[in-house]
Design an enzyme around this catalytic site. Structure first.
Site, PDB file in Angstrom:
ATOM      1  N   CYS A 170       4.778  -1.156  -4.105  1.00 50.11           N
ATOM      2  CA  CYS A 170       5.479  -2.475  -4.460  1.00 50.11           C
ATOM      3  C   CYS A 170       5.205  -3.348  -3.429  1.00 50.11           C
ATOM      4  CB  CYS A 170       7.084  -2.013  -4.148  1.00 50.11           C
ATOM      5  SG  CYS A 170       8.190  -3.170  -4.425  1.00 50.11           S
ATOM      6  N   CYS A 174      14.090   2.663  -4.323  1.00 49.49           N
ATOM      7  CA  CYS A 174      15.165   1.760  -5.058  1.00 49.49           C
ATOM      8  C   CYS A 174      15.493   2.037  -6.495  1.00 49.49           C
ATOM      9  CB  CYS A 174      14.812   0.075  -4.670  1.00 49.49           C
ATOM     10  SG  CYS A 174      13.097  -0.145  -5.577  1.00 49.49           S
TER      11      CYS A 174
END
EC number: 2.8.1.13
Length: 365
Positions: A108, A204
């Protein structure tokens, strides 16, 4: 007060809604910079609303907007769901199906938060992108260097090893010289309601920690059973799908044996989980791929003594590295290390400086 040492600039702050990035935005705003807040919507956050200690959930977007409103700075929420799924979630799932232990936060940072967000920041006319990471950027003789955060308990350099030299020049990390407690005090000083907000703890896009359900949703029928074989060659039982196992795992094997057994190797091609005694986890050397190098180039026949980390929670270990072509390296521990897992990152240090790193392959011995 930490000052970036820059003249008044236009700075995009990556605002996650947490205390760290919120404190960065407030700090830079007080210093007179033109601050623009950007929050990325990275996934279908509906499932994470109301979940405590998750990152980038609906509540986080709201918190980031409230901080921006309090500071009087512009704030934008950008829909990066498709980019995030392609670059991070699909990679995460496929890595597990290959018998690896993936590290989605690095992917990410590499692809979405830095590559794509820096592009967006430049399009907005920003001079810099600032984040709330606990790392330091130090200007060395040959340009910007990535160093560990001064607070060892919060250092995030392991997760940023894929940052390129070009990206590093554009990035700013105002919290690198602070402790978490000092950051919270700053947030309180600025009157930010997120000053006492708990840190995010989960991946997440998996706020409940059930990564298997995510894998099965994206790749149905991915839990095919197969053999569990002892490293000495005999069959011990049946596993419930290789996605349920990781190197070094002891619990949940469902095997009765006369000594503790650990997952030693996962063979995705033949769908086999190999187990053995703890001593079978010992590793002397391994190969890393897709190496990102931030220091002076290593010569083809050169061997360099360094410190390496093979898990974010493990201390650095002394090792010797050497090049294997353009994007691979051999890493040889000075003393054997346990449970080196394919798919995890190997980050290379010289003292507090990050020299680079790469992804651990199956070439382990």
């Amino acid at each position: 007060m930490i000052n970036l040492g820059d003249k008044q600039s236009t700075i995009v702050v990556a605002m996650s809604g947490g205390v760290d990035s919120s404190a960065v935005a407030a700090m830079l705003h007080e210093q007179g910079h033109n601050v623009i807040g950007i929050t990325l919507q990275l996934y279908d956050h509906g499932m994470a609303v109301g979940k405590k200690n998750s990152c980038c959930a609906g509540q986080d977007i709201y918190d980031a907007k409230m901080v921006a409103n309090k500071l009087g700075i512009p704030h934008y929420v950008l829909d990066y769901e498709s980019k995030f799924k392609e670059s991070v979630i699909d990679n995460f799932v496929d890595s597990y199906l290959q018998g690896e232990t993936p590290l989605p936060c690095v992917q990410c940072n590499k692809s979405v938060k830095f590559r794509d967000l820096i592009k967006t920041a430049r399009e907005l006319g920003a001079d810099k992108l600032a984040t709330g990471h606990y790392v330091r950027k130090i200007n060395g003789d040959n340009g910007a260097e990535l160093h560990t955060g001064l607070d060892p308990a919060k250092d995030q350099s392991y997760f940023l090893f894929m940052t390129t030299k070009e990206q590093l020049e554009y990035l700013r990390f105002p919290l690198g010289g602070l402790t978490k407690g000092e950051t919270r005090k700053l947030a309180s000083k600025f009157g930010l309601e997120v000053a006492d907000k708990p840190d995010s703890q989960d991946i997440c896009f998996i706020p409940d920690g059930n990564y298997k359900s995510v894998i099965n949703k994206i790749r149905p029928n991915s839990s095919e059973s197969g053999k569990i074989i002892h490293v000495n060659g005999f069959e011990l039982g049946e596993h419930s799908g290789i996605i349920n196992y990781t190197i070094g795992q002891r619990r949940g094997l469902g095997i009765a044996y006369n000594e503790p057994l650990y997952v030693v190797k996962i063979d995705p091609k033949d769908n086999i989980v190999y187990v053995g005694p703890e001593s079978a986890l010992n590793v002397q050397e391994f190969i890393i791929r897709d190496v990102n190098w931030l220091a002076d180039e290593i010569k083809d026949n050169e061997k360099l003594e360094v410190a390496v980390k093979i898990r974010s929670t493990r201390p650095p270990r002394l090792a010797e590295i050497s090049k294997l072509g353009d994007d691979k390296m051999k890493v040889k521990f000075l003393c054997e290390e346990k449970a080196v897992a394919p798919g995890q990152a190997c980050v290379i240090y010289a003292g507090e400086r990050v020299l680079g790193g790469g992804w651990i392959t199956r070439e382990i011995r």
